[in-house]
Write a protein that holds these residues in place. Structure first.
Motif, PDB file in Angstrom:
ATOM      1  N   SER A 258       0.869  -1.175   0.000  1.00  0.00           N
ATOM      2  CA  SER A 258       0.000   0.000   0.000  1.00  0.00           C
ATOM      3  C   SER A 258       0.899   1.216   0.000  1.00  0.00           C
ATOM      4  O   SER A 258       2.136   1.095  -0.066  1.00  0.00           O
ATOM      5  CB  SER A 258      -0.911   0.011   1.232  1.00  0.00           C
ATOM      6  OG  SER A 258      -0.150   0.234   2.414  1.00  0.00           O
ATOM      7  N   ALA A 259       0.319   2.393   0.109  1.00  0.00           N
ATOM      8  CA  ALA A 259       1.125   3.604   0.170  1.00  0.00           C
ATOM      9  C   ALA A 259       2.034   3.606   1.389  1.00  0.00           C
ATOM     10  O   ALA A 259       3.056   4.305   1.413  1.00  0.00           O
ATOM     11  CB  ALA A 259       0.222   4.831   0.186  1.00  0.00           C
ATOM     12  N   ALA A 260       1.701   2.816   2.404  1.00  0.00           N
ATOM     13  CA  ALA A 260       2.511   2.755   3.622  1.00  0.00           C
ATOM     14  C   ALA A 260       3.695   1.814   3.497  1.00  0.00           C
ATOM     15  O   ALA A 260       4.549   1.776   4.383  1.00  0.00           O
ATOM     16  CB  ALA A 260       1.649   2.337   4.805  1.00  0.00           C
ATOM     17  N   GLY A 261       3.755   1.019   2.411  1.00  0.00           N
ATOM     18  CA  GLY A 261       4.889   0.130   2.230  1.00  0.00           C
ATOM     19  C   GLY A 261       4.488  -1.297   1.929  1.00  0.00           C
ATOM     20  O   GLY A 261       3.313  -1.594   1.665  1.00  0.00           O
ATOM     21  N   ILE A 262       5.473  -2.191   1.967  1.00  0.00           N
ATOM     22  CA  ILE A 262       5.217  -3.623   1.788  1.00  0.00           C
ATOM     23  C   ILE A 262       4.643  -4.158   3.096  1.00  0.00           C
ATOM     24  O   ILE A 262       5.237  -3.986   4.162  1.00  0.00           O
ATOM     25  CB  ILE A 262       6.520  -4.369   1.449  1.00  0.00           C
ATOM     26  CG1 ILE A 262       7.137  -3.831   0.159  1.00  0.00           C
ATOM     27  CG2 ILE A 262       6.258  -5.873   1.315  1.00  0.00           C
ATOM     28  CD1 ILE A 262       8.536  -4.365  -0.124  1.00  0.00           C
ATOM     29  N   HIS A 263       3.507  -4.801   3.033  1.00  0.00           N
ATOM     30  CA  HIS A 263       2.864  -5.289   4.249  1.00  0.00           C
ATOM     31  C   HIS A 263       3.579  -6.533   4.764  1.00  0.00           C
ATOM     32  O   HIS A 263       3.703  -7.531   4.054  1.00  0.00           O
ATOM     33  CB  HIS A 263       1.399  -5.622   3.961  1.00  0.00           C
ATOM     34  CG  HIS A 263       0.574  -4.414   3.659  1.00  0.00           C
ATOM     35  ND1 HIS A 263      -0.787  -4.451   3.550  1.00  0.00           N
ATOM     36  CD2 HIS A 263       0.912  -3.110   3.449  1.00  0.00           C
ATOM     37  CE1 HIS A 263      -1.255  -3.251   3.278  1.00  0.00           C
ATOM     38  NE2 HIS A 263      -0.246  -2.422   3.202  1.00  0.00           N
ATOM     39  N   VAL A 264       4.048  -6.439   5.995  1.00  0.00           N
ATOM     40  CA  VAL A 264       4.696  -7.581   6.648  1.00  0.00           C
ATOM     41  C   VAL A 264       4.116  -7.745   8.050  1.00  0.00           C
ATOM     42  O   VAL A 264       3.549  -6.813   8.618  1.00  0.00           O
ATOM     43  CB  VAL A 264       6.234  -7.418   6.726  1.00  0.00           C
ATOM     44  CG1 VAL A 264       6.850  -7.367   5.346  1.00  0.00           C
ATOM     45  CG2 VAL A 264       6.615  -6.179   7.521  1.00  0.00           C
ATOM     46  N   ASP A 265       4.280  -8.958   8.591  1.00  0.00           N
ATOM     47  CA  ASP A 265       3.805  -9.211   9.945  1.00  0.00           C
ATOM     48  C   ASP A 265       4.905  -8.902  10.954  1.00  0.00           C
ATOM     49  O   ASP A 265       5.944  -8.331  10.605  1.00  0.00           O
ATOM     50  CB  ASP A 265       3.282 -10.646  10.077  1.00  0.00           C
ATOM     51  CG  ASP A 265       4.362 -11.702   9.788  1.00  0.00           C
ATOM     52  OD1 ASP A 265       5.566 -11.368   9.830  1.00  0.00           O
ATOM     53  OD2 ASP A 265       3.990 -12.863   9.511  1.00  0.00           O
ATOM     54  N   ARG A 266       4.695  -9.275  12.221  1.00  0.00           N
ATOM     55  CA  ARG A 266       5.687  -8.969  13.248  1.00  0.00           C
ATOM     56  C   ARG A 266       7.007  -9.715  13.027  1.00  0.00           C
ATOM     57  O   ARG A 266       8.030  -9.357  13.610  1.00  0.00           O
ATOM     58  CB  ARG A 266       5.129  -9.331  14.635  1.00  0.00           C
ATOM     59  CG  ARG A 266       3.966  -8.460  15.093  1.00  0.00           C
ATOM     60  CD  ARG A 266       4.437  -7.033  15.376  1.00  0.00           C
ATOM     61  NE  ARG A 266       3.366  -6.236  15.929  1.00  0.00           N
ATOM     62  CZ  ARG A 266       3.149  -6.038  17.218  1.00  0.00           C
ATOM     63  NH1 ARG A 266       3.971  -6.575  18.103  1.00  0.00           N
ATOM     64  NH2 ARG A 266       2.143  -5.298  17.624  1.00  0.00           N
ATOM     65  N   TRP A 267       6.965 -10.773  12.217  1.00  0.00           N
ATOM     66  CA  TRP A 267       8.184 -11.515  11.888  1.00  0.00           C
ATOM     67  C   TRP A 267       8.810 -10.982  10.596  1.00  0.00           C
ATOM     68  O   TRP A 267       9.731 -11.572  10.067  1.00  0.00           O
ATOM     69  CB  TRP A 267       7.888 -13.004  11.795  1.00  0.00           C
ATOM     70  CG  TRP A 267       7.543 -13.597  13.125  1.00  0.00           C
ATOM     71  CD1 TRP A 267       8.397 -14.269  13.977  1.00  0.00           C
ATOM     72  CD2 TRP A 267       6.278 -13.546  13.791  1.00  0.00           C
ATOM     73  NE1 TRP A 267       7.730 -14.630  15.113  1.00  0.00           N
ATOM     74  CE2 TRP A 267       6.425 -14.202  15.041  1.00  0.00           C
ATOM     75  CE3 TRP A 267       5.033 -13.015  13.471  1.00  0.00           C
ATOM     76  CZ2 TRP A 267       5.375 -14.331  15.946  1.00  0.00           C
ATOM     77  CZ3 TRP A 267       3.977 -13.141  14.384  1.00  0.00           C
ATOM     78  CH2 TRP A 267       4.166 -13.806  15.605  1.00  0.00           C
TER      79      TRP A 267
END
Length: 386
Positions: A258-267
């Motif tokens: 998204s505009a906020a970046g690559i979506h990643v989880d806590r890991w």
């Protein structure tokens, strides 16, 4: 030979991860691919080197060759990755197809320029987001052969730090921004105005509540047309109007972005198996924190995860220290709009407390002598990512 763990990007995130990985495994095959020169340097030094008249080579702790030798990695500089295939676990680089076992995207963020830059002035308009950018701007300053007239567009963190640094370096600085006061994302307006006063008292020109409508050649200078009808001439223009995560490569590979970046989880795992992201390009569990401490915490946690010990990252209540010696600034911006700001102080020494409806502290901002309260208030504030 097994496919290497591959890191794309050689900024503080990419090299920081490589360093953390090598601290726990000296032999694992690792490839580092970067579009720039690949030198190891501390990005925060970029906005303090001009006052000290430091040449670019003084900012680099190690060259790309030294990084490769000392951290035992295959390093490919000035190399752009054209595509990622998450199914076959390969990269396309020109006509090459490169296999990877696990892939880490540390591609950072790119400066966003909100207005066209005509070809006639392109050689005098700069952004500074890495050491190569610093090299270009440093060379342009040196070519002037005298103190320059520098227009900085943008009064956020980067703009204010470079404005302070260039003024301290003897240059004539104008700071241009559409907001009413500097540091609008970090400071409530009264504190931002205090920073503006400190800048003006030191000799900086502030053009606030105006935007740039056009750039044009003006002899050997650049003319900036402003939306209030006024005009500003400068030898060089430094644009500091924000950063956008470099997500195009990830998006083309089908990763969630998204505009906020690559979506990643806590890991720090992305939406395809074996792919991870950290640093300015990563949106970690909904949070993109483009600061040094979250980046360093992410590198340590991801190194452990890639080393076989899954480790979720957490971010503490880490205030941002702004490098503006004309008026020291520390801020922990709240992650949501506060119910109120409680502001105390005078004459540039301010404490501003961001409070929730129930009175809980959810952020703060400090200027001048009040920055000494940083540790005390950070202990009372909630973590950025607990």
């Amino acid at each position: 030979m097994s496919a290497p763990l591959t890191i794309i990007g050689s900024g503080m995130a990419g090299i920081g991860l490589l360093r953390a990985l090598r601290a726990q495994d000296a032999e694992r095959p690792i490839t580092l691919i970067t579009a720039d020169s690949g030198d190891d340097y501390s990005k925060p030094l970029l906005s303090t080197g001009l006052a000290k008249r430091l040449p670019p080579e003084r900012l680099a702790a190690r060259s790309a060759l030294q990084v490769a030798e000392q951290l035992h990695a295959v390093t490919r500089t000035h190399t752009r990755v054209d595509a990622i295939d998450t199914a076959s676990r390969t990269l396309t680089v020109g006509r090459e197809t490169l296999p990877w076992s696990e892939l880490v995207l540390a591609t950072g963020a790119a400066p966003a320029i909100p207005f066209p830059v005509p070809e006639a002035v392109a050689g005098r308009v700069f952004t500074i987001n890495d050491l190569d950018d610093y090299r270009d701007f440093h060379a342009a300053l040196a070519a002037l052969g005298r103190p320059g007239r520098i227009a900085i567009v943008g009064a956020g963190l980067v703009g204010c730090e470079f404005a302070n640094d260039l003024l301290a370096g003897g240059h004539e600085v104008s700071l241009v921004a559409p907001e009413a006061a500097p540091l609008p994302r970090l400071l409530p307006e009264p504190l931002g105005r205090a920073l503006g006063v400190a800048f003006e008292e030191a000799g900086m020109a502030l053009a606030l509540e105006v935007g740039v409508t056009a750039l044009e050649a003006a002899g050997n200078a650049v003319g900036l047309a402003l939306d209030d009808g006024s005009r500003l001439d400068a030898d060089l223009v430094l644009v500091a109007t924000g950063l956008a995560p470099r997500t195009a490569l990830a998006e083309a590979a089908g990763l969630a972005v998204s505009a906020a970046g690559i979506h990643v989880d806590r890991w720090l795992a992305a939406s395809a198996p074996g792919v991870y992201a950290l640093g300015d390009v990563a949106c970690v569990d909904g949070v993109n924190a483009m600061y040094v401490q979250p980046l360093q915490a992410s590198a340590k946690a991801l190194a452990r995860t890639l080393g076989g010990t899954p480790t979720p990252v957490s971010y503490g209540a880490w205030p941002v220290v702004v490098k503006t010696p004309l008026l020291p600034v520390v801020a922990l911006p709240p992650t949501r709009p506060p119910a109120r700001w409680r502001i105390e102080g005078e004459a540039g020494d301010f404490t501003a407390l961001a409070e929730a409806e129930d009175g809980r502290l959810i952020g703060f901002a400090l200027t001048g002598a009040c920055v000494r309260r940083k540790v005390e208030l950070a202990r009372a504030a909630p973590p950025l990512l607990g």
